[in-house]
Design a protein around this motif. Structure first.
Motif, PDB file in Angstrom:
ATOM      1  N   MET A  10      40.477  37.586  45.051  1.00 53.32           N
ATOM      2  CA  MET A  10      40.530  37.218  43.639  1.00 53.32           C
ATOM      3  C   MET A  10      39.342  37.834  42.886  1.00 53.32           C
ATOM      4  O   MET A  10      39.499  38.373  41.789  1.00 53.32           O
ATOM      5  N   GLN A  11      38.164  37.769  43.479  1.00 50.89           N
ATOM      6  CA  GLN A  11      36.972  38.330  42.839  1.00 50.89           C
ATOM      7  C   GLN A  11      37.068  39.855  42.711  1.00 50.89           C
ATOM      8  O   GLN A  11      36.757  40.411  41.665  1.00 50.89           O
ATOM      9  N   LYS A  12      37.529  40.518  43.777  1.00 56.11           N
ATOM     10  CA  LYS A  12      37.671  41.979  43.737  1.00 56.11           C
ATOM     11  C   LYS A  12      38.708  42.397  42.703  1.00 56.11           C
ATOM     12  O   LYS A  12      38.510  43.365  41.973  1.00 56.11           O
ATOM     13  N   ASP A  13      39.828  41.667  42.646  1.00 50.04           N
ATOM     14  CA  ASP A  13      40.870  41.976  41.663  1.00 50.04           C
ATOM     15  C   ASP A  13      40.336  41.821  40.239  1.00 50.04           C
ATOM     16  O   ASP A  13      40.625  42.649  39.363  1.00 50.04           O
ATOM     17  N   ALA A  14      39.571  40.765  40.001  1.00 46.49           N
ATOM     18  CA  ALA A  14      39.011  40.536  38.668  1.00 46.49           C
ATOM     19  C   ALA A  14      38.013  41.639  38.309  1.00 46.49           C
ATOM     20  O   ALA A  14      38.026  42.151  37.184  1.00 46.49           O
ATOM     21  N   GLU A  15      37.173  42.022  39.253  1.00 42.97           N
ATOM     22  CA  GLU A  15      36.204  43.090  38.995  1.00 42.97           C
ATOM     23  C   GLU A  15      36.915  44.392  38.646  1.00 42.97           C
ATOM     24  O   GLU A  15      36.531  45.096  37.710  1.00 42.97           O
ATOM     25  N   LYS A  56      39.946  44.784  37.437  1.00 41.69           N
ATOM     26  CA  LYS A  56      40.622  44.628  36.141  1.00 41.69           C
ATOM     27  C   LYS A  56      39.635  44.818  34.989  1.00 41.69           C
ATOM     28  O   LYS A  56      39.913  45.536  34.027  1.00 41.69           O
ATOM     29  N   TYR A  57      38.476  44.193  35.088  1.00 44.33           N
ATOM     30  CA  TYR A  57      37.528  44.259  33.983  1.00 44.33           C
ATOM     31  C   TYR A  57      36.768  45.582  33.957  1.00 44.33           C
ATOM     32  O   TYR A  57      36.326  46.016  32.903  1.00 44.33           O
ATOM     33  N   MET A 115      49.141  37.006  40.911  1.00 39.92           N
ATOM     34  CA  MET A 115      48.101  36.527  41.811  1.00 39.92           C
ATOM     35  C   MET A 115      48.597  35.239  42.475  1.00 39.92           C
ATOM     36  O   MET A 115      49.095  34.352  41.806  1.00 39.92           O
ATOM     37  N   ARG A 130      39.062  47.715  31.907  1.00 35.43           N
ATOM     38  CA  ARG A 130      38.921  47.352  30.477  1.00 35.43           C
ATOM     39  C   ARG A 130      37.619  47.887  29.894  1.00 35.43           C
ATOM     40  O   ARG A 130      37.598  48.376  28.759  1.00 35.43           O
TER      41      ARG A 130
END
Length: 129
Positions: free
Chosen positions: A106-111, A113-114, A1, A117
């Motif tokens: 960054m927010q879309k990537d985190a969403e 990723k989680y 990132m 998971r």
């Protein structure tokens, strides 16, 4: 990132600005409110030289509100130039836009990723649709 760019470079100088910091965002919002108010008072019936001076003054006030008193003159010089002030204003807005895009990514990537998971752990439920 990749990290969000937080230094705006203009006219050989560097200016810190970070939309994720409340102080920076408050100054930007206040500057935009001031800009809107100043534009509402801008009279187009003025002589051309007065109109250009007023245009520069409005953008100088905006830059001062965002970066501190005297920043507009420091960025654009003592000689008022509608072109220089307009370019500085537009370049700064482009800088802010790049920050907004980086934050959104960054927010879309985190969403994403989680979400993966959560699926792996059996925690995500199917959306009704």
């Amino acid at each position: 990132m990749t990290d969000m760019e937080k230094i705006w470079k203009w006219n050989g100088k560097e200016y810190y600005f970070d939309i994720t910091e409340p102080g920076c965002m408050r100054r930007l919002m206040d500057a935009l409110t001031g800009l809107r108010n100043n534009l509402a008072q801008f009279r187009r019936e003025q002589e051309t030289d007065d109109m250009l001076s007023c245009h520069c003054g409005i953008l100088q006030a905006f830059l001062d509100d965002v970066f501190g008193e005297g920043a507009g003159e420091e960025m654009c010089g003592k000689q008022l130039s509608a072109e220089v002030y307009s370019r500085a204003y537009m370049e700064f807005l482009e800088f802010v836009n790049r920050q907004m895009e980086a934050l959104e990514k960054m927010q879309k990537d985190a969403e994403a990723k989680y979400r993966v998971r959560a699926r792996q752990m059996g925690l995500e439920t199917e959306r009704a649709g």
